[in-house]
Write a protein that holds these residues in place. Sequence first.
Motif, PDB file in Angstrom:
ATOM      1  N   VAL A  40       0.798  -1.458  -0.050  1.00  0.00           N
ATOM      2  CA  VAL A  40      -0.034   0.107   0.010  1.00  0.00           C
ATOM      3  C   VAL A  40       0.750   1.123   0.069  1.00  0.00           C
ATOM      4  O   VAL A  40       1.823   1.394   0.974  1.00  0.00           O
ATOM      5  N   SER A  41       0.735   2.075  -1.058  1.00  0.00           N
ATOM      6  CA  SER A  41       1.501   3.373  -1.047  1.00  0.00           C
ATOM      7  C   SER A  41       0.628   4.376  -1.244  1.00  0.00           C
ATOM      8  O   SER A  41      -0.113   4.298  -0.164  1.00  0.00           O
ATOM      9  N   ALA A  42       0.526   5.295  -1.918  1.00  0.00           N
ATOM     10  CA  ALA A  42      -0.228   6.458  -1.815  1.00  0.00           C
ATOM     11  C   ALA A  42      -0.384   7.122  -3.185  1.00  0.00           C
ATOM     12  O   ALA A  42       0.621   7.266  -4.078  1.00  0.00           O
ATOM     13  N   MET A  43      -1.362   7.719  -3.353  1.00  0.00           N
ATOM     14  CA  MET A  43      -1.814   8.525  -4.510  1.00  0.00           C
ATOM     15  C   MET A  43      -0.555   9.810  -4.761  1.00  0.00           C
ATOM     16  O   MET A  43      -0.291  10.250  -3.735  1.00  0.00           O
ATOM     17  N   GLY A  44      -0.107   9.838  -5.950  1.00  0.00           N
ATOM     18  CA  GLY A  44       0.713  10.990  -6.036  1.00  0.00           C
ATOM     19  C   GLY A  44       2.331  10.608  -5.550  1.00  0.00           C
ATOM     20  O   GLY A  44       3.313  11.262  -5.617  1.00  0.00           O
ATOM     21  N   ALA A  45       2.565   9.221  -5.223  1.00  0.00           N
ATOM     22  CA  ALA A  45       4.031   8.866  -5.032  1.00  0.00           C
ATOM     23  C   ALA A  45       4.892   9.383  -6.281  1.00  0.00           C
ATOM     24  O   ALA A  45       4.474   9.015  -7.310  1.00  0.00           O
ATOM     25  N   ASP A  46       6.168   9.957  -5.906  1.00  0.00           N
ATOM     26  CA  ASP A  46       6.839  10.355  -6.747  1.00  0.00           C
ATOM     27  C   ASP A  46       8.162  10.513  -6.341  1.00  0.00           C
ATOM     28  O   ASP A  46       8.445  11.344  -5.443  1.00  0.00           O
ATOM     29  N   SER A  47       9.038   9.541  -6.808  1.00  0.00           N
ATOM     30  CA  SER A  47      10.388   9.599  -6.226  1.00  0.00           C
ATOM     31  C   SER A  47      11.311  10.999  -6.423  1.00  0.00           C
ATOM     32  O   SER A  47      12.280  11.403  -5.903  1.00  0.00           O
ATOM     33  N   LYS A  48      10.820  11.602  -7.278  1.00  0.00           N
ATOM     34  CA  LYS A  48      11.401  13.050  -7.785  1.00  0.00           C
ATOM     35  C   LYS A  48      10.687  14.230  -7.432  1.00  0.00           C
ATOM     36  O   LYS A  48      11.155  15.452  -7.274  1.00  0.00           O
ATOM     37  N   SER A  49       9.577  13.881  -6.400  1.00  0.00           N
ATOM     38  CA  SER A  49       8.884  15.033  -5.619  1.00  0.00           C
ATOM     39  C   SER A  49       9.759  15.906  -4.992  1.00  0.00           C
ATOM     40  O   SER A  49      10.667  15.532  -4.165  1.00  0.00           O
ATOM     41  N   ARG A 101       7.753  11.787  -2.228  1.00  0.00           N
ATOM     42  CA  ARG A 101       9.047  11.242  -2.446  1.00  0.00           C
ATOM     43  C   ARG A 101       9.497  10.138  -1.923  1.00  0.00           C
ATOM     44  O   ARG A 101       9.741   9.226  -2.329  1.00  0.00           O
ATOM     45  N   VAL A 102       9.285   9.893  -0.487  1.00  0.00           N
ATOM     46  CA  VAL A 102       9.575   8.784   0.169  1.00  0.00           C
ATOM     47  C   VAL A 102       8.604   7.545  -0.375  1.00  0.00           C
ATOM     48  O   VAL A 102       9.093   6.331  -0.471  1.00  0.00           O
ATOM     49  N   LYS A 103       7.407   7.883  -0.619  1.00  0.00           N
ATOM     50  CA  LYS A 103       6.579   6.890  -1.181  1.00  0.00           C
ATOM     51  C   LYS A 103       7.055   6.308  -2.427  1.00  0.00           C
ATOM     52  O   LYS A 103       6.919   4.934  -2.758  1.00  0.00           O
ATOM     53  N   GLY A 104       7.374   7.143  -3.169  1.00  0.00           N
ATOM     54  CA  GLY A 104       8.067   6.773  -4.415  1.00  0.00           C
ATOM     55  C   GLY A 104       9.198   6.061  -4.504  1.00  0.00           C
ATOM     56  O   GLY A 104       9.574   5.097  -5.283  1.00  0.00           O
ATOM     57  N   GLU A 105      10.054   6.391  -3.441  1.00  0.00           N
ATOM     58  CA  GLU A 105      11.569   5.737  -3.213  1.00  0.00           C
ATOM     59  C   GLU A 105      11.278   4.175  -2.934  1.00  0.00           C
ATOM     60  O   GLU A 105      11.788   3.402  -3.179  1.00  0.00           O
ATOM     61  N   VAL A 106      10.114   3.962  -1.980  1.00  0.00           N
ATOM     62  CA  VAL A 106       9.840   2.901  -1.615  1.00  0.00           C
ATOM     63  C   VAL A 106       9.249   1.890  -2.607  1.00  0.00           C
ATOM     64  O   VAL A 106       9.798   0.956  -2.754  1.00  0.00           O
TER      65      VAL A 106
END
Length: 241
Positions: free
Chosen positions: A130-139, A145-150
């Motif tokens: 389970v991540s989240a809407m808007g996850a983006d490692s470049k945010s 950002r953290v959600k995207g990295e994960v």
Amino acid sequence: SMAEAAPTKEEEFLSTNQTAFVVGHTGGTGLALVQELADRNIFQKVVLIGRRKLEKYDGEKYNKLEQKIVDFEKLEDYADEFKGHGVGFCCLGALRAKVGKEEWKKVDHNYIMKVAELAKAGGCRHFVLVSAMGADSKSSFLQPRVKGEVEAECRDLGFQRLSIFRPGLLLAHRTDRRLAEGFFRGLLAPIVHFKPTLLSVPVETVAKAMVQSVMEPCQEPTEMFDNKSIHRLAKGKGSGQ
């Protein structure tokens, strides 16, 4: 005699004799997931791995649940709990509003990645995150950002199958729903009025979609389900994007 009814998807999956673990089972999504797993009965055993034992799972319906207490600071000491499960569900997350930045990152990055690593080492084939809407490692913002990295790091671990869920605003209780609706009504009234599936999702819907994804045939090694796909999948309609 009447022909035997064709086995349901649930019965077919159950016959593959798999077990699963759930981490983050005391949060809103996790609680809903445990209920859904108990209702659907697709695993031989479901191990709930967490910091505390919940006393609520008594009776026949929950006889396949086992609870294991761990210390997330020393999770590698509990590697055995992660061994031998075909499927791992990770619903772990801290509420950003309730903890400081470092504490939040410790849970939402370090703990989740440690769970994913131990799952992979323990033979887990399908990891459901389970991540989240808007996850983006470049945010430039911490949370997305953290959600995207994960997400990216989980992908790099090379599970046979990785299902990433990016729900919008999670609605856990009726009061939540009312508050959220009030908040959105002020902000984005027309959109929410006509398209509630765009921005928010009840935790039960996420749980249904997660269980459904496990029974669906694998299309891609990494599947991504956005808020809309979650609503669709929960109704039993096909896979992600």
